[in-house]
Design an enzyme around this catalytic site. Sequence first.
Site, mmCIF file in Angstrom:
data_model
loop_
_atom_site.group_PDB
_atom_site.id
_atom_site.type_symbol
_atom_site.label_atom_id
_atom_site.label_comp_id
_atom_site.label_asym_id
_atom_site.label_seq_id
_atom_site.Cartn_x
_atom_site.Cartn_y
_atom_site.Cartn_z
ATOM 1 C CD GLU A 1 8.256 -0.125 -2.606
ATOM 2 O OE1 GLU A 1 7.162 0.448 -2.495
ATOM 3 O OE2 GLU A 1 8.488 -1.239 -2.123
ATOM 4 N NE ARG B 1 -2.325 -2.458 2.992
ATOM 5 C CZ ARG B 1 -2.764 -2.963 4.138
ATOM 6 N NH1 ARG B 1 -3.541 -2.267 4.921
ATOM 7 N NH2 ARG B 1 -2.404 -4.165 4.513
ATOM 8 N N GLY B 2 2.095 1.139 0.396
ATOM 9 C CA GLY B 2 2.947 2.303 0.667
ATOM 10 C C GLY B 2 3.056 3.333 -0.438
ATOM 11 C CE LYS C 1 14.525 3.657 6.213
ATOM 12 N NZ LYS C 1 13.960 2.701 7.181
ATOM 13 C CG ASP D 1 14.839 -0.643 4.961
ATOM 14 O OD1 ASP D 1 15.926 -0.108 5.209
ATOM 15 O OD2 ASP D 1 14.186 -1.259 5.817
HETATM 16 P P1 IMP Z 1 12.865 -3.696 1.986
HETATM 17 O O1 IMP Z 1 12.431 -5.048 1.492
HETATM 18 O O2 IMP Z 1 13.689 -3.812 3.232
HETATM 19 O O3 IMP Z 1 13.526 -2.845 0.955
HETATM 20 O O4 IMP Z 1 11.561 -2.990 2.504
HETATM 21 C C1 IMP Z 1 10.726 -2.310 1.685
HETATM 22 C C2 IMP Z 1 9.402 -2.042 2.360
HETATM 23 O O5 IMP Z 1 9.532 -1.930 3.771
HETATM 24 C C3 IMP Z 1 8.870 -0.711 1.901
HETATM 25 O O6 IMP Z 1 8.084 -0.860 0.755
HETATM 26 C C4 IMP Z 1 8.073 -0.247 3.097
HETATM 27 O O7 IMP Z 1 6.760 -0.755 3.021
HETATM 28 C C5 IMP Z 1 8.778 -0.855 4.266
HETATM 29 N N1 IMP Z 1 9.686 0.099 4.936
HETATM 30 C C6 IMP Z 1 11.035 0.138 4.893
HETATM 31 N N2 IMP Z 1 11.536 1.155 5.611
HETATM 32 C C7 IMP Z 1 10.464 1.802 6.103
HETATM 33 C C8 IMP Z 1 10.313 2.986 6.928
HETATM 34 O O8 IMP Z 1 11.275 3.671 7.346
HETATM 35 N N3 IMP Z 1 9.033 3.339 7.200
HETATM 36 C C9 IMP Z 1 7.953 2.658 6.760
HETATM 37 N N4 IMP Z 1 8.035 1.565 5.991
HETATM 38 C C10 IMP Z 1 9.281 1.138 5.673
HETATM 39 MG MG MG Z 2 6.050 -0.634 0.597
#
Ligand code: IMP
Ligand code: MG
Length: 179
Positions: A101, A45-46, A133, A105
């Site tokens: 996206e 949903r983000g 990040k 992260d």
């Molecule tokens: P990744 O798989 O670690 O890259 O995570 C990606 C997903 O984690 C993003 O689409 C967000 O939904 C969530 N996410 C990562 N960091 C944050 C944050 O600082 N705040 C809120 N959601 C986050």
């Molecule tokens: Mg997301």
Amino acid sequence: MDQGIEKTFVTRQEIESTVARLGQEITQYYSQQQDLNLLVIGLLRGSFVFMADLIRQIKLPMAVDFMTVSSYRDATVSTGNVKVVMDLDEPVEGKDILMVEDIIDTGNTFNKVIGLIRYRKPRSLKICTFLSKPSRRQVEVPIDFCGIEIPDEFVCGYGLDYAQKYRNLPYIGILKQDD
Ligand code: IMP
Ligand code: MG
């Protein structure tokens, strides 16, 4: 300051100027392409708030679609497990895909999604994220259009949640720590 928020991290004005810049970059990039068949895909949903703003800054014909994958489960740490909860309606084959996206992260979620989309043989595949990040990356993600690089902080607002809350904040903030 809204309840539960410690401080503002990205203001409304910064959001607006960043989205405008991304829209220009994307418009310029795809304007060069012959027979453009652009499909903009948002990860729910983000990304829905960012995506709604971004598409209005892209001055080209396009279709939009959404996909839901699960990664974070009401927690602030990534598990690396990604599951498709809702798939696309639109076919991907032969199209120019722009994936949108909210935040990249560790890169685990997006890495899996990119693999899935590539498997469906798009003509091209580009990636746009509002936040990144880089210091947290576990797998490399080739970001083509990046909004703002941020340090290792958990942020919310502008579509980003903490335990499904705060998505409606018009700015990006840092949560108060419970102590
Ligand atoms: P990744 O798989 O670690 O890259 O995570 C990606 C997903 O984690 C993003 O689409 C967000 O939904 C969530 N996410 C990562 N960091 C944050 C944050 O600082 N705040 C809120 N959601 C986050
Ligand atoms: Mg997301």
